[in-house]
Scaffold this active site. Sequence first.
Site, PDB file in Angstrom:
ATOM      1  N   HIS A 146      -2.670  10.979   0.694  1.00 29.63           N
ATOM      2  CA  HIS A 146      -2.100  10.749   2.031  1.00 29.63           C
ATOM      3  C   HIS A 146      -1.421  12.057   2.450  1.00 29.63           C
ATOM      4  O   HIS A 146      -0.213  12.145   2.575  1.00 29.63           O
ATOM      5  CB  HIS A 146      -1.122   9.571   1.996  1.00 29.63           C
ATOM      6  CG  HIS A 146      -0.769   9.003   3.354  1.00 29.63           C
ATOM      7  ND1 HIS A 146      -0.853   7.657   3.659  1.00 29.63           N
ATOM      8  CD2 HIS A 146      -0.326   9.594   4.478  1.00 29.63           C
ATOM      9  CE1 HIS A 146      -0.464   7.459   4.911  1.00 29.63           C
ATOM     10  NE2 HIS A 146      -0.135   8.613   5.432  1.00 29.63           N
ATOM     11  N   GLU A 200      -3.080   0.067   8.284  1.00 25.18           N
ATOM     12  CA  GLU A 200      -1.848   0.434   8.989  1.00 25.18           C
ATOM     13  C   GLU A 200      -1.940  -0.065  10.415  1.00 25.18           C
ATOM     14  O   GLU A 200      -2.999   0.011  11.052  1.00 25.18           O
ATOM     15  CB  GLU A 200      -1.651   1.962   9.061  1.00 25.18           C
ATOM     16  CG  GLU A 200      -1.243   2.609   7.785  1.00 25.18           C
ATOM     17  CD  GLU A 200      -1.081   4.128   7.910  1.00 25.18           C
ATOM     18  OE1 GLU A 200      -0.736   4.623   9.010  1.00 25.18           O
ATOM     19  OE2 GLU A 200      -1.302   4.802   6.895  1.00 25.18           O
ATOM     20  N   TYR A 251      -3.509   2.099  15.955  1.00 27.32           N
ATOM     21  CA  TYR A 251      -2.238   2.189  16.679  1.00 27.32           C
ATOM     22  C   TYR A 251      -2.389   2.033  18.186  1.00 27.32           C
ATOM     23  O   TYR A 251      -1.573   1.410  18.833  1.00 27.32           O
ATOM     24  CB  TYR A 251      -1.559   3.533  16.383  1.00 27.32           C
ATOM     25  CG  TYR A 251      -1.014   3.599  14.976  1.00 27.32           C
ATOM     26  CD1 TYR A 251       0.254   3.119  14.679  1.00 27.32           C
ATOM     27  CD2 TYR A 251      -1.784   4.102  13.919  1.00 27.32           C
ATOM     28  CE1 TYR A 251       0.755   3.144  13.394  1.00 27.32           C
ATOM     29  CE2 TYR A 251      -1.286   4.137  12.625  1.00 27.32           C
ATOM     30  CZ  TYR A 251      -0.011   3.653  12.370  1.00 27.32           C
ATOM     31  OH  TYR A 251       0.483   3.664  11.091  1.00 27.32           O
ATOM     32  N   GLU A 277      -6.885   8.723   6.439  1.00 27.32           N
ATOM     33  CA  GLU A 277      -7.052   9.388   7.741  1.00 27.32           C
ATOM     34  C   GLU A 277      -7.462  10.865   7.660  1.00 27.32           C
ATOM     35  O   GLU A 277      -6.711  11.762   8.068  1.00 27.32           O
ATOM     36  CB  GLU A 277      -5.756   9.281   8.554  1.00 27.32           C
ATOM     37  CG  GLU A 277      -5.311   7.873   8.824  1.00 27.32           C
ATOM     38  CD  GLU A 277      -4.172   7.797   9.837  1.00 27.32           C
ATOM     39  OE1 GLU A 277      -3.625   8.853  10.206  1.00 27.32           O
ATOM     40  OE2 GLU A 277      -3.831   6.689  10.251  1.00 27.32           O
ATOM     41  N   ASN A 297      -6.852   2.108  10.200  1.00 25.50           N
ATOM     42  CA  ASN A 297      -5.506   2.242  10.750  1.00 25.50           C
ATOM     43  C   ASN A 297      -5.639   2.228  12.261  1.00 25.50           C
ATOM     44  O   ASN A 297      -6.364   3.055  12.836  1.00 25.50           O
ATOM     45  CB  ASN A 297      -4.854   3.550  10.303  1.00 25.50           C
ATOM     46  CG  ASN A 297      -4.616   3.580   8.802  1.00 25.50           C
ATOM     47  OD1 ASN A 297      -4.810   2.577   8.113  1.00 25.50           O
ATOM     48  ND2 ASN A 297      -4.201   4.725   8.290  1.00 25.50           N
ATOM     49  N   ARG A 317       0.863  -1.193   0.000  1.00 29.59           N
ATOM     50  CA  ARG A 317       0.000   0.000   0.000  1.00 29.59           C
ATOM     51  C   ARG A 317       0.897   1.240   0.000  1.00 29.59           C
ATOM     52  O   ARG A 317       1.679   1.439   0.929  1.00 29.59           O
ATOM     53  CB  ARG A 317      -0.892  -0.014   1.239  1.00 29.59           C
ATOM     54  CG  ARG A 317      -1.731   1.231   1.417  1.00 29.59           C
ATOM     55  CD  ARG A 317      -2.675   1.107   2.609  1.00 29.59           C
ATOM     56  NE  ARG A 317      -3.412   2.323   2.819  1.00 29.59           N
ATOM     57  CZ  ARG A 317      -3.123   3.244   3.733  1.00 29.59           C
ATOM     58  NH1 ARG A 317      -2.123   3.083   4.572  1.00 29.59           N
ATOM     59  NH2 ARG A 317      -3.851   4.343   3.834  1.00 29.59           N
TER      60      ARG A 317
HETATM   61  C1  BGC Z   1      -0.306   7.837   9.186  1.00 30.83           C
HETATM   62  C2  BGC Z   1       1.146   7.602   8.834  1.00 30.83           C
HETATM   63  C3  BGC Z   1       2.007   7.809  10.059  1.00 30.83           C
HETATM   64  C4  BGC Z   1       1.594   6.793  11.090  1.00 30.83           C
HETATM   65  C5  BGC Z   1       2.375   6.845  12.390  1.00 30.83           C
HETATM   66  C6  BGC Z   1      -0.709   7.332  10.529  1.00 30.83           C
HETATM   67  O1  BGC Z   1      -1.404   8.325  11.212  1.00 30.83           O
HETATM   68  O2  BGC Z   1      -1.146   7.414   8.173  1.00 30.83           O
HETATM   69  O3  BGC Z   1       1.492   8.442   7.784  1.00 30.83           O
HETATM   70  O4  BGC Z   1       3.364   7.743   9.796  1.00 30.83           O
HETATM   71  O5  BGC Z   1       0.246   6.939  11.415  1.00 30.83           O
HETATM   72  O6  BGC Z   1       2.137   8.030  13.061  1.00 30.83           O
END
Ligand code: BGC
Length: 451
Positions: free
Chosen positions: A123, A353, A295, A168, A293, A79
């Site tokens: 992006h 992601e 995290y 995002e 995405n 991607r």
């Molecule tokens: C984004 C990336 C970024 C990653 C880590 C996401 O918010 O799509 O571009 O590097 O998180 O922060």
Amino acid sequence: MTRASFRFPDGFHWGAATSAYQIEGSPLADGAGPSIWQRFTHTPGMTANGDTGDIACDHYRRYKGDVQLMKALGLHGYRFSINWARVLPEGPGRVNPKGLDFYSRLVDELLENGIVPHATLFHWDLPAALDDRGGWLNRDSAHWFAEYAQVMFKALDDRVPRWGTLNEPWVVTDGGYLHGALAPGHRSKYEAPIAAHNLMRASGAGIQAYRAHGKHEIGVVFNIEPKYPHSDSAEDLAATRRAHAYMNEQFADPALLGSYPPELQEIFGDAWPDFPDDDFKLTKQEVDFVGINYYTRAVVKQQADAYPLQAVPVGQPNKTYTETGWEVFEQGLTDTLIWFKQRYGDIPLYITENGSAFYDPPVAENGELDDPLRTSYLRKHLKALHRAIEAGVNLKGYYAWSLMDNLEWSLGFAKRFGLYHVDFATQQRTPKATAKLYARVIESNGAVLDD
Ligand code: BGC
């Protein structure tokens, strides 16, 4: 033979992700126009250490070698994003054939190596020429985006089977228009909802263009960060609801339900516009998939002076935090996927992601780089993903963030998310221990996670 408990469904798609400005370098080469990120990083004081994307991973020139890195991992898919200003340097109008040609060559190289391209149209690197006309605050942005999308579909849809409109939109508006930490660096609660709305109009217009010109799949990518209340007081519960609506529903709702959650009016007050009803016919389009995405999570409490949400995150004791200050909380990934299905229905989903920045030691003399915290993060999140599949989520694939260390936007090169370590002085790439684990995950379709 007994079936391994963490084996993923047959055909599960394993990939890795990057984005144009973070890796390509050569931002103005071959007739490209500047993007807002080109301008932002060249404005003193905007990025850590004054870091810019001028060279980054030099991927624009080294893309063939980078495709070999993907192949060595056994990736099924890659991607990447397209820098709009390479293709349309002046905004609408003239197409720059050399810019288009870079992406065409990249796609051919991927296909020759058996890797499926997944292209993201936006992006974050808006052409500066469009920002000069108001950028996402201008309602014409939906037309600009559809025009650009059409150019890309006509050029590449014969070879690119999976497209994303936006990556995002929450980060674009929260960082770029509300708090100013990201390009274009505005700080206005009056602008943020307008930019957000126009982004979703643009995404809808891009999907409409795809239905006219494309033959494969198109979707949109949201960052979802689940919110959990700090206490069960009425104040904290309400603050958690506001934080959740603001971050997780503000974009997915207009795209998938054709409306906004009521909390946004409460948050923005007089800054919340009265959007025309017709706009929702544009924002709400049939998607072939949604990319999520993921995290981290946030635990939220009420705080009256916190602008504009009156809510703040609360640090958790005895938890591991990444170098970007994010709690490692894999259960949030399972919860997010289940919530998404409950609210929006059984849409095919990809994790587009997921990854972590941790301090990396230098590459050892034997050429190895051990990154145990990142390895543990990957293991935990893949197991959490598997639990979501067992709970009935229609999950098609996973893209690790990121293929290699790169420019972490305003945080510069110091925050390393890569499967491959990049020495930015020599451009040497070295697989971290996490890359080796990921290759074994792909090879065994997850079974190695049982160890
Ligand atoms: C984004 C990336 C970024 C990653 C880590 C996401 O918010 O799509 O571009 O590097 O998180 O922060």
